[in-house]
Design an enzyme around this catalytic site. Structure first.
Site: not given
Ligand code: GDP
Length: 138
Positions: A50, A58, A92, A103, A116
């Protein structure tokens, strides 16, 4: 042409016993499972995966969560695999996920959101190479 993407069934979904149900959704949507393995990952491994998010608030919680229990890592293949998996996953934040998405069915919150999936060709290539060796993908 067939395209590959990378997916993880996250620790929340594995803990709740949703692995088989999520795999069934994936196969029903015509993805071929190229390779699959269940394992626990270390916090440094999660941090490397990540790394694009390392400045986000986060990030520490996300890395703690992803290394909190076993996950299922997969390489999936179909035409338009990247976009089609994102559609099948849903938003997400499961509160915004469409009816019928993984989801919507299996995720509890934005931080514990069950699955993911790679979001683009370059990230799919990085993520597949991060978790799978070439000999696991024949
Ligand atoms: P994804 O591609 O839909 O999985 O989303 P992203 O790549 O933007 O973020 C990776 C992961 O980080 C997400 O699946 C969430 O579990 C977490 N995440 C993303 N945005 C947030 C947020 O605003 N708050 C929190 N707590 N977790 C987040």
């Amino acid at each position: 042409m067939a395209q590959r993407t990378f997916s993880i069934i996250k620790p929340d979904a594995v803990r709740k016993g949703y692995t088989a149900a999520i795999l069934a959704e994936i196969e029903k949507a015509s993805f071929r499972i190229v390779s699959i393995k269940k394992q626990s990952i270390s916090r440094p491994q999660a941090e490397g995966f990540y790394a694009v998010h390392k400045e986000r608030p986060f990030f520490p919680g996300l890395c703690d969560f992803m290394s909190s229990g076993p996950i299922v890592l997969m390489v999936l293949e179909k035409e338009d695999a990247i976009a089609d998996l994102r559609k099948l996953m849903g938003a997400t934040n499961p509160a915004n996920a469409e009816e019928g998405t993984i989801r919507k069915k299996f995720a509890a919150s934005i931080s514990e959101n069950a699955i993911h999936g790679s979001d683009a060709e370059d990230t799919a290539a990085f993520e597949i190479g991060y978790w799978f060796a070439g000999y696991e993908l024949v």
